[in-house]
Write an enzyme that holds these catalytic residues in place. Sequence first.
Site, short mmCIF file in Angstrom:
data_model
loop_
_atom_site.label_atom_id
_atom_site.label_comp_id
_atom_site.label_asym_id
_atom_site.label_seq_id
_atom_site.Cartn_x
_atom_site.Cartn_y
_atom_site.Cartn_z
N HIS A 114 28.43 16.48 6.70
CA HIS A 114 28.80 15.80 7.05
C HIS A 114 30.43 15.32 7.52
O HIS A 114 31.26 15.30 8.28
CB HIS A 114 27.90 14.35 7.42
N CYS A 140 18.16 15.28 10.67
CA CYS A 140 19.64 14.28 10.71
C CYS A 140 18.98 12.75 10.86
O CYS A 140 18.53 13.26 12.68
CB CYS A 140 20.54 15.12 10.44
N GLU A 169 25.00 15.68 3.04
CA GLU A 169 26.08 15.44 3.08
C GLU A 169 27.16 15.58 3.71
O GLU A 169 28.10 14.61 4.17
CB GLU A 169 25.64 13.86 2.57
C1 4LI Z 1 9.83 7.33 4.60
C2 4LI Z 1 10.27 6.02 4.39
C3 4LI Z 1 9.21 17.07 6.41
C4 4LI Z 1 9.60 17.55 7.01
C5 4LI Z 1 9.18 16.90 4.51
C6 4LI Z 1 10.52 8.58 5.09
C7 4LI Z 1 10.25 6.49 3.03
C8 4LI Z 1 11.16 17.75 6.97
C9 4LI Z 1 10.47 17.46 4.84
C10 4LI Z 1 11.17 9.01 4.45
C11 4LI Z 1 11.44 17.23 5.84
C12 4LI Z 1 11.16 8.28 2.99
C13 4LI Z 1 13.90 13.94 5.07
C14 4LI Z 1 16.04 15.53 4.90
C15 4LI Z 1 13.74 15.94 5.14
C16 4LI Z 1 12.25 17.38 8.44
C17 4LI Z 1 18.12 12.80 5.34
C18 4LI Z 1 10.85 11.56 5.01
C19 4LI Z 1 12.97 10.40 4.22
C20 4LI Z 1 11.55 12.68 4.34
C21 4LI Z 1 14.23 11.53 4.77
C22 4LI Z 1 19.28 14.14 4.44
C23 4LI Z 1 17.74 16.32 5.03
C24 4LI Z 1 18.03 14.38 4.79
C25 4LI Z 1 11.50 16.94 3.42
C26 4LI Z 1 12.24 19.33 10.50
C27 4LI Z 1 17.65 11.75 7.78
N1 4LI Z 1 15.60 13.91 4.62
N2 4LI Z 1 12.83 14.67 4.85
N3 4LI Z 1 15.62 16.02 5.62
N4 4LI Z 1 11.72 10.33 3.91
N5 4LI Z 1 13.13 12.47 4.61
N6 4LI Z 1 17.41 15.32 5.01
N7 4LI Z 1 13.21 17.08 5.92
N8 4LI Z 1 11.99 18.78 8.72
N9 4LI Z 1 17.91 12.75 6.66
O1 4LI Z 1 13.09 16.51 8.59
O2 4LI Z 1 17.52 11.81 4.84
S1 4LI Z 1 18.91 15.92 3.64
CL1 4LI Z 1 12.71 8.18 1.77
NI NI Z 2 22.61 14.00 8.21
#
Ligand code: 4LI
Ligand code: NI
Length: 204
Positions: free
Chosen positions: A178, A131, A175
Amino acid sequence: MSVIQRLTKPSHLITMDDIIREGNPTLREVAQEVPLPLSDEHIILGEKMMQFLKNSQDPIMGEKLGLRAGVGLAAPQLDLSLRVIALLVPNMPEEEGEVPEEAYSLQEIMYNPKIVSHSVQEAALSEGEGCLSVDRPVEGYVIRHARITVEYFDKDGQKKRLKLKGYNAIVVQHEIDHINGIMFYDRINPTQPFAMKDGLLIIE
Ligand code: 4LI
Ligand code: NI
């Protein structure tokens, strides 16, 4: 000047400095509904939130602005207690020789979103969740509904209904949490963060 006035100025780009972090009480409030018809300010706010997500996923812009990549953003993360969320979930890059897909599996600004039905089956991301308002890793399965139907108003003020599953359903639930004052770690089993249970779908 108010937060929304500042964020919606033509020259403003949302950066990490606009995002509040855990401990700020706004993240624990139940946010207010956005009045309809949408005001120009609320429409521009949604567009700024979507532009932030685009920039955050762009290696050049992301680096330049010092952004952490995200696929979803909610207005309370900007210290605005309003029921607005933006979603930008990229599709996996296609293999050579495959039919080109859409760039995004979900690209939407949602006003007053509401989960109107959901599966009994639950789901969690295998790698856990991150997050933009949480500057520390929190491990564990974040237990959510595997499938949801969400109703919301789009940027044209039209009522929409969408059925979602997989990663898209997880992001929308994160979201919507939130705007209800809920953080992802509230949904992790505190004693056994990776506890498996019947009917829990693990999303790779
Ligand atoms: C770079 C360019 C590994 C660890 C895999 C990165 C473009 C985690 C996952 C991204 C994890 C992009 C994401 C969210 C997770 C982890 C969010 C990378 C961005 C993966 C988004 C809201 C939860 C969303 C899948 C603790 C900021 N996002 N990874 N969770 N990506 N991203 N969430 N989990 N482990 N968070 O975080 O936007 S729902 Cl697109
Ligand atoms: Ni969040």
